[in-house]
Enzyme design. Structure first.
Site, PDB file in Angstrom:
ATOM      1  N   ARG A 121       9.615   8.874   1.495  1.00 16.36           N
ATOM      2  CA  ARG A 121       8.530   8.165   0.839  1.00 16.36           C
ATOM      3  C   ARG A 121       8.569   8.382  -0.671  1.00 16.36           C
ATOM      4  NH1 ARG A 121       5.822  10.246   5.585  1.00 16.36           N
ATOM      5  NH2 ARG A 121       5.048   8.520   6.878  1.00 16.36           N
ATOM      6  N   GLN A 314      -0.219  11.829   5.088  1.00 13.83           N
ATOM      7  CA  GLN A 314      -0.525  11.563   3.680  1.00 13.83           C
ATOM      8  C   GLN A 314      -2.011  11.789   3.472  1.00 13.83           C
ATOM      9  OE1 GLN A 314       0.835   8.067   1.528  1.00 13.83           O
ATOM     10  NE2 GLN A 314       2.229   7.533   3.190  1.00 13.83           N
ATOM     11  N   ARG A 316      -4.817  10.886   0.151  1.00 14.28           N
ATOM     12  CA  ARG A 316      -5.047  10.451  -1.228  1.00 14.28           C
ATOM     13  C   ARG A 316      -6.543  10.242  -1.426  1.00 14.28           C
ATOM     14  NH1 ARG A 316      -2.985   5.786   1.333  1.00 14.28           N
ATOM     15  NH2 ARG A 316      -0.880   6.286   0.654  1.00 14.28           N
ATOM     16  N   HIS A 858     -33.773 -12.627 -18.573  1.00 14.62           N
ATOM     17  CA  HIS A 858     -33.718 -13.272 -19.884  1.00 14.62           C
ATOM     18  C   HIS A 858     -32.904 -14.567 -19.862  1.00 14.62           C
ATOM     19  CE1 HIS A 858     -35.583  -9.726 -21.592  1.00 14.62           C
ATOM     20  NE2 HIS A 858     -34.723  -8.994 -20.919  1.00 14.62           N
TER      21      HIS A 858
END
Length: 895
Positions: A121, A314, A316, A858
């Site tokens: 990887r 993995q 993350r 507004h």
């Protein structure tokens, strides 16, 4: 950790989180999981320095391909990628690198047998960062066997740092291409029976107490690549299943006999059964919680299951989660926060100094009214998330009276938020609590007693609208002039900090107490007129007409003044040519030097004397005013010069709206006079509509003068910044706006230090947050975003809220920042939100579409007064619509 001077590879068990520059994000995170004792397949990393060592010879060719690359040209990215990747894949890997990789691979073979299957990887040094994931941009190779295949996979991983998507992502996010390198992770590959992904927080709702798991048969690549609809679960922290979606899993990815992977059909008996049991789910929740605790942030984890053993492949950070509001509540109850930014029509962050000014305003309100904003020792109601301000509405939502009161302004100003309240209030954790009637009575009596002067002014405005408006103008103008003179006196740094508080306490209450009783009766009269029109069966379109062309609105007066200035410049050939042909920056520079033709020089000076305190995102004292950066005004005048059709002149159009309003008023009175009790009805309607027309225009006055006060405060703080920079406490004067008011006082008293570092870090965070394009209107202390979406069965129809009636067709002009913006006459302006500083663009726009806003925001008020159709509350409008699209907007029904 082993020295890189002696090795090109590192085993995962010798890597920690600090190794990101060495082994990339993926490698550092896997090493951290190993350090935490979590189950990670054995492996090693080919370091980023190895990549630099090998690819150094191709660097000139890479830089040549990246030179002058157009960030908006996708074909250029494709061509550059192909050339760079081919260059890298032709490189010969030096013998010493080959030896190091093969030795590390043999280390895996010693435990797993000859030529073990490996997952290879990519792991970039700019990847899996807390604020940018870069996920999926580089390549992965599965079931790699043998030294030759491994070296080839490593080489192709290196070249995948230069995929078109990776190049474009770095370019758009301002990452230096030369500063990014790529490591490669090589791990024993798990021939998994079941694989999937796990989020330790719900990536859709943002709820930090939920774990979301997806799973399918075979290798996880089936989920990542999207070829299978996986089984899905949402679980709480204890592993209790809250939701479960059973999928029909038709395909899976498994090992191929000759290496790599292959896609196959899932056996029929496995397709419709869950691939995980409750025990597996609980173990995954526990593993996810352990990983999150170790990293200190919610994680996106890939995992595999083989022979009853779970492996983490993995991990993350989940970079898409909106930050939870800070400071955190001091109790364990659910807290609900409402967006203050959305109420003010801005989605951008507010500078730290701007935030501290709002907190000081709350303290001023408490001092003036005696109302208790927050119990002692607990956080105040204003909190921060992603640089935006949120209001802790929990106490109000648990109070039967507060619950009704707090919804009212959102129905008028931000209906998108209001639509979410019904679902929100059904949450049992927000159940009503008994009302302390004694305390409520005391607070009410106190407010009524202290509000007696405002009540008298309210009645006076109903009796004599013109006199009330003139009196408010005179008193507020006089007070601010005195404060301006006072703020311009020579002062020490400490006196400047004190002056900021003085300006807020002396100016803010005056503005509110004087103008609130002026526009309040007009707003009340408007609401009553609409209700009576329904009861007396009058045409509601006439009520809408009554709300257009109002006198006394300072924002409308400002825009028309700028239009009239543009016509004076247009009539002078020299001035017109200069303004129309030179850049706004050059024209502004000439103005600052006093070198414009007389009509333009005097006209711009007069306009800025009256309106120079305004600006984009003007409620933030950290933002520059038009008097400092007149380029925006010059650019708007250039836009007005393009309007050649006299029939479309905004001043004439405004006059026609005022005449139409008077005609509608006369027609309504005529109709009710013919009804039963017509004389009384006509008298009531005549009185209410006259007060509505006479007072509603002052609705914008508090903000107009409040921003004038903010401009005075900004000037004081700017001078304090000059003092701090002269003392070397900050790098540049503007850095003072990235400090807080309390820190300014500390610096004045010689207390505290490191102000320059704090300002630099906050400025970097602020710049990053400017890129965030969406913000939640409602968020909880658990991070859950509460939304209420309206949908249409017509795929070509987008639904919002109609705030200014009428229908128009035209080309879209998407504008996210009005600085330097151009809008051709008749184009439909599509914006995330607008504040009064945007409204000069409305004069030439054919219509308006906004993501934020409501009936009384507004932009909506000014759109109605100009008579342009407007639809607000359109979710993701600036992403769903593109400049040049042709659309039809209906400001009556909101589509």
């Amino acid at each position: 950790m082993e020295s890189l001077s002696t090795t090109f590879t590192l085993t995962l068990d010798k890597i920690d989180r600090d190794a990101l520059p060495v082994v990339g994000g993926k490698g550092a995170n896997l090493g951290a999981l190993c350090q935490a004792g979590l189950p990670v397949p054995a492996g090693f990393c080919v370091t980023a320095d190895t990549y630099r060592h090998v690819v150094a010879g191709a660097t000139p060719a890479i830089q040549a391909r990246l030179a002058d690359l157009d960030p908006d040209d996708s074909r250029a990215f494709e061509a550059a990628s192909q050339a760079i990747r081919a260059e890298i894949e032709r490189l010969r890997i030096p013998d010493e690198v080959v030896a190091a990789i093969e030795a590390s691979y043999r280390g895996l073979a010693d435990t797993m047998g000859t030529d073990p299957a490996a997952a290879v990887r990519s792991s970039a040094t700019a990847e899996d960062l807390p604020d940018a994931s870069f996920a999926g941009q580089q390549e992965t190779f599965l079931n790699v066997r043998g030294g030759a295949e491994l070296l080839d996979a490593v080489r192709r991983c290196w070249s995948s740092l230069w995929t078109p998507r990776a190049i474009a992502y770095r370019a758009h996010n301002h990452f230096d291409h030369d500063a990014v390198a790529l490591a490669v992770v090589v791990q024993i590959m798990i021939d998994s029976e079941v694989s999937g992904v796990l989020f330790t927080a719900d990536p859709v709702t943002g709820n930090r107490t939920h774990t979301v798991i997806n799973a399918s048969w075979g290798l996880g690549e089936a989920i990542v690549s999207g070829i299978v609809s996986p089984d899905g679960w949402v679980l709480d922290r204890d592993g209790k299943i809250l939701q479960h979606e059973q999928a029909d899993k038709e395909r899976m990815i498994v090992y191929a006999e000759d290496g790599g992977t292959v896609e196959r059909a899932v056996p029929k008996e496995l397709r419709r059964i869950g691939c995980l049991g409750e025990d597996d789910l609980r173990r995954l929740v526990a593993l996810g919680a352990a990983a999150q605790e170790h990293f200190g942030a919610p994680q996106d984890i890939e995992w595999a299951l083989r022979d009853g053993q779970l492996y983490l492949l993995q991990s993350r950070p989940i970079t898409t989660l909106f930050p939870t509001p800070q400071p955190r509540p001091t109790d364990d109850d659910l807290h609900v926060y409402l967006s203050g930014n959305a109420l003010q029509g801005i989605i951008e962050p507010i500078t730290p100094m701007g935030q501290s000014i709002f907190r000081e305003m709350l303290r001023t309100f408490q001092a003036v009214t005696g109302a208790q904003i927050a119990p002692r020792g607990k956080p105040g109601p204003l909190v921060e998330a992603a640089g935006r301000l949120y209001f802790d509405a929990t106490a109000a939502l648990r109070n039967p009276i507060g619950r009704r009161l707090i919804q009212f302004p959102f129905k008028m100003v931000d209906p998108t938020t209001a639509r979410a309240f019904p679902d929100l209030l059904r949450d049992p954790r927000l159940a009503l609590r008994p009302l302390n009637r004694t305390k409520a009575a005391k607070i009410t009596l106190s407010l009524v007693w202290k509000g007696r002067p405002m009540l008298r002014r309210f009645v006076a405005a109903l009796i004599s609208p013109d006199a009330a408006r003139r009196q408010a103008d005179d008193i507020v103008t006089t007070r601010l002039r005195k404060l301006e003179c006072l703020s311009e006196q020579p002062m020490t740094l400490g006196e400047r900090a004190l002056m900021v508080r003085l300006l807020l306490r002396a100016g803010g209450p005056t503005i509110v107490s004087r103008y609130g009783p002026v526009f309040g009766p007009g707003m009340l009269a408007s609401a009553v007129v609409e209700r009576l029109a329904r009861r007396w069966r009058l045409d509601l379109a006439q009520v809408v007409a009554l709300r257009q062309g109002l006198q006394g609105n300072p924002t409308t007066e400002m825009d028309l003044a700028l239009w009239q200035l543009s016509q004076k410049i247009k009539a002078d050939p020299v001035a017109r040519r200069l303004v129309a042909e030179e850049s706004p920056e050059r024209v502004a520079a000439c103005y600052k030097r006093g070198e414009l033709p007389q009509v333009a020089q005097a006209g711009v000076q007069d306009f800025l004397d009256r309106y120079g305190h305004r600006g984009i995102r003007e409620i933030d004292v950290g933002m520059p005013r038009w008097s400092e950066t007149p380029e925006y005004i010059i650019n708007t005048i250039r836009n007005y010069l393009l309007l050649d059709d006299p029939a479309l002149a905004p001043d004439l159009h405004f006059e026609s709206l005022a005449q139409a309003a008077e005609q509608a008023r006369a027609e309504m009175i005529r109709i009710v006079r013919s009804q039963p009790c017509g004389v009384a009805k006509a008298a009531i309607l005549r009185f209410l509509t006259s007060r509505m027309r006479g007072l509603m225009g002052a609705r914008e006055a508090p903000k107009f003068w409040g921003v004038r006060l903010f401009s005075l405060i900004r000037d004081v703080i700017k001078r304090a910044g000059e003092d701090l920079a002269a003392q070397g406490l900050i790098e540049q004067p503007a850095d003072v706006f990235f400090l807080e008011l309390e820190e300014l006082e500390q610096a004045a008293g010689g207390h505290g230090d490191d102000f320059a570092r704090r300002a630099a870090e906050r400025r970097a965070t602020y710049q990053r947050e400017l890129q965030r394009q969406q913000l939640p209107r409602i968020i909880t202390s658990e991070g859950e975003i509460i939304v209420a979406r309206r949908a249409s069965s017509n795929p070509n129809e987008i639904v919002g809220i109609g705030v200014s009636p009428g229908v128009c067709e035209g080309s879209v002009r998407v504008i996210r920042d009005p600085h330097g913006a151009h809008i051709a006459p008749g184009e439909i302006l599509v914006a995330p939100s607008t504040d009064p500083a945007w409204t000069p663009l409305f004069l030439t726009a054919g219509g308006l579409v906004m993501e934020a806003g409501g009936t009384l925001s507004h932009g909506s008020v000014v759109a109605r007064e100009y008579g342009i159709p407007a639809v607000v509350g359109v979710v993701d409008a600036t992403a769903r619509l593109k400049t040049g699209d042709r659309i039809r907007i209906d400001g009556t029904i909101g589509t």
